[in-house]
Design an enzyme around this catalytic site. Structure first.
Site, PDB file in Angstrom:
ATOM      1  N   PHE A   1      35.956 -36.930  38.359  1.00  0.00           N
ATOM      2  CA  PHE A   1      34.883 -37.086  37.366  1.00  0.00           C
ATOM      3  C   PHE A   1      34.778 -35.792  36.583  1.00  0.00           C
ATOM      4  O   PHE A   1      34.451 -34.739  37.137  1.00  0.00           O
ATOM      5  CB  PHE A   1      33.522 -37.404  38.002  1.00  0.00           C
ATOM      6  CG  PHE A   1      32.473 -37.586  36.945  1.00  0.00           C
ATOM      7  CD1 PHE A   1      32.339 -38.795  36.276  1.00  0.00           C
ATOM      8  CD2 PHE A   1      31.644 -36.528  36.553  1.00  0.00           C
ATOM      9  CE1 PHE A   1      31.407 -38.967  35.255  1.00  0.00           C
ATOM     10  CE2 PHE A   1      30.709 -36.692  35.529  1.00  0.00           C
ATOM     11  CZ  PHE A   1      30.594 -37.915  34.890  1.00  0.00           C
TER      12      PHE A   1
ATOM     13  N   ASP B   1      37.342 -27.521  37.805  1.00  0.00           N
ATOM     14  CA  ASP B   1      36.061 -27.996  37.284  1.00  0.00           C
ATOM     15  C   ASP B   1      35.019 -27.800  38.386  1.00  0.00           C
ATOM     16  O   ASP B   1      34.954 -28.577  39.331  1.00  0.00           O
ATOM     17  CB  ASP B   1      36.166 -29.474  36.877  1.00  0.00           C
ATOM     18  CG  ASP B   1      34.835 -30.036  36.373  1.00  0.00           C
ATOM     19  OD1 ASP B   1      33.800 -29.341  36.512  1.00  0.00           O
ATOM     20  OD2 ASP B   1      34.827 -31.167  35.851  1.00  0.00           O
TER      21      ASP B   1
ATOM     22  N   LYS C   1      25.880 -27.322  34.413  1.00  0.00           N
ATOM     23  CA  LYS C   1      24.768 -27.720  35.292  1.00  0.00           C
ATOM     24  C   LYS C   1      23.838 -26.550  35.670  1.00  0.00           C
ATOM     25  O   LYS C   1      23.034 -26.143  34.863  1.00  0.00           O
ATOM     26  CB  LYS C   1      25.306 -28.487  36.494  1.00  0.00           C
ATOM     27  CG  LYS C   1      25.888 -29.843  36.053  1.00  0.00           C
ATOM     28  CD  LYS C   1      26.021 -30.867  37.148  1.00  0.00           C
ATOM     29  CE  LYS C   1      26.286 -32.237  36.532  1.00  0.00           C
ATOM     30  NZ  LYS C   1      27.584 -32.813  36.874  1.00  0.00           N
TER      31      LYS C   1
HETATM   32  C1  LIG Z   1      28.409 -33.464  35.798  1.00  0.00           C
HETATM   33  C2  LIG Z   1      29.849 -33.142  35.762  1.00  0.00           C
HETATM   34  C3  LIG Z   1      30.551 -33.070  34.546  1.00  0.00           C
HETATM   35  C4  LIG Z   1      29.938 -33.428  33.218  1.00  0.00           C
HETATM   36  O1  LIG Z   1      28.841 -32.635  32.885  1.00  0.00           O
HETATM   37  P1  LIG Z   1      27.829 -33.152  31.734  1.00  0.00           P
HETATM   38  O2  LIG Z   1      26.893 -32.001  31.549  1.00  0.00           O
HETATM   39  O3  LIG Z   1      27.144 -34.369  32.287  1.00  0.00           O
HETATM   40  O4  LIG Z   1      28.636 -33.457  30.536  1.00  0.00           O
HETATM   41  C5  LIG Z   1      31.882 -32.691  34.585  1.00  0.00           C
HETATM   42  N1  LIG Z   1      32.482 -32.404  35.747  1.00  0.00           N
HETATM   43  C6  LIG Z   1      31.846 -32.471  36.936  1.00  0.00           C
HETATM   44  C7  LIG Z   1      32.579 -32.125  38.181  1.00  0.00           C
HETATM   45  C8  LIG Z   1      30.512 -32.866  36.984  1.00  0.00           C
HETATM   46  O5  LIG Z   1      29.886 -32.968  38.168  1.00  0.00           O
END
Ligand SMILES: *Cc1c(COP(=O)(O)O)cnc(C)c1O
Length: 401
Positions: A142, A227, A256
């Protein structure tokens, strides 16, 4: 008559797009690990806005920094400079050990930034023929919701109706370093992974996976991109989840909790050699690097470190998981955890995880299912033993039903 939970739910369902299926709780106030609904009921937040609230709700120092900055200047655009962004760059570098960073807003934008940068590096440095760069990703990933990012999702729900897709991505089995090696071609620019797949169900790869992937990347002149939007900034008990294996990716993506839940701020961290490839005009964002976001992020990072939240995540994560492991396991298939990122996978015959989350909600605990069978517990990193002791009998009750 004051509006009740149901009144807000009715309004939302009638006038808002239905792109989420939230629990039916309408929150109006938060403080630390606690949130309150419009009827005054208190809940323990065990989701932390998907780990955007590592510092807890409305942290007083971040609030003060935001209020202070709000009265000065909020937005300059990058057409001009501001006096907060450079300090955030410096503090991010001091904290992470990366030479440079680039600021965006949402996580997905930072992922897009990393993809653009990896492609640019492929053409300018590695010498791959233009428009031929490939990026290897993992099944179950994700990375966000843009068209390019859903192009390489393995979840049909996320991508099915949104083609045509962006080419240039190859997905391999998560947790299998050999599969990465096999997928590498002369056109491979980068490998992009989550060190733990949070949305994928708190999937923790075998020990040594990240280290092996990093070595394979190095050997093949391929960039390793992590990520850590969800796993980074203390969630797993270290600053980055990659730190558990002493791996330093070529690019690190964070978001985040970078601004403590007050504001969307994301970043790509890397070396001067890689990030230095962007030339003026090639990438940007109206709000990226704005002084309000930068001031908030500076304080969000500061309290994370100064208030010992990363160490607390390690200690409380261990305690939380131990307590879960001692519960009756009749409905539980597996508990997976690192720090305060905890997934409890229920047996298929025990019914969908959603039902358990609704049961927890009735008892004053908010957790959210990820996929059909896993309940994620990821409270703010400021949680203490007393709160865990308060929650545990109720979690035990609900999960044993
Ligand atoms: C939440 C998340 C995203 C996307 O972040 P947004 O601020 O919602 O665009 C990308 N990668 C990971 C691993 C995430 O948990």
């Amino acid at each position: 008559m004051p509006m009740k939970n149901q009144d807000y739910i009715d309004l939302e369902d009638r006038y808002g797009a239905h792109n989420y299926k939230p629990l039916d709780v309408v929150l109006t106030r938060g403080e630390g690990v606690w949130v309150y609904d419009v009827e005054g009921k208190r809940y323990l937040d065990c989701l932390s806005a998907y780990s955007a609230l590592n510092q807890g709700h409305v942290h007083p120092k971040i609030l003060a920094a935001m209020q202070d900055q709000l009265q000065k200047i909020t937005l300059t655009s990058r057409a001009f400079r501001n006096d907060q962004m450079p300090l955030l760059f410096k503090e991010l570098s001091d904290l992470s050990g990366y030479e440079m960073s680039l600021l965006m807003n949402s996580g997905a934008e930072a992922v897009e930034t990393a993809i653009k940068l990896a492609r640019k590096w492929a053409y300018r440095v590695k010498g791959i023929e233009r428009n031929h760069a490939e990026i290897i990703v993992a099944d179950g990933n994700f990375h966000g919701r843009t068209v390019t990012i859903v192009s390489f999702s393995s979840d049909e729900l996320y991508r099915e109706d949104f083609g045509p897709y962006t080419p240039g991505f190859i997905s391999v089995r998560y947790g299998d370093a050999a599969a990465v090696e096999v997928a590498i071609t002369p056109n491979t620019a980068a490998v992009m992974l989550e060190p733990i797949q949070g949305e994928g169900g708190v999937i923790i790869p075998p020990v040594g996976y990240l280290k092996k992937v990093a070595e394979i990347c190095k050997k093949n002149n391929v960039l390793f991109i992590a990520d850590e939007i969800q796993t980074g900034l203390g969630r797993t008990g270290k600053l980055f989840a990659c730190d558990h294996e002493n791996v330093k990716p070529d690019m690190m993506i964070i978001g985040k909790a970078l601004a403590g839940g007050f504001y969307p701020v994301s970043a790509v961290l890397s070396s001067a050699k890689i990030l230095g490839l962007f030339r003026p005009g090639e990438h940007g964002s109206t709000f990226g690097g704005n002084p309000l976001g930068a001031a908030v992020a500076r304080t969000a990072l500061k309290v994370l470190v100064e208030e010992g939240m990363i160490e607390n995540a390690a200690a409380m994560g261990e305690y939380f998981s131990e307590q879960l492991a001692e519960m009756p396991q009749k409905n539980i298939r597996e508990i997976r955890s690192r720090g305060l990122l905890i997934g409890v996978e229920m047996k298929t015959e025990a019914g969908p995880a959603r039902g358990y989350c609704e049961g927890l909600q009735k008892k004053g605990i908010l957790a959210k299912e990820t996929h059909d069978t896993t309940i994620r517990f990821a409270p703010p990193l400021i949680i203490d033993k007393a709160v865990i002791d308060w929650a545990m009998p109720m979690i035990r009750d609900v999960l044993a039903k």
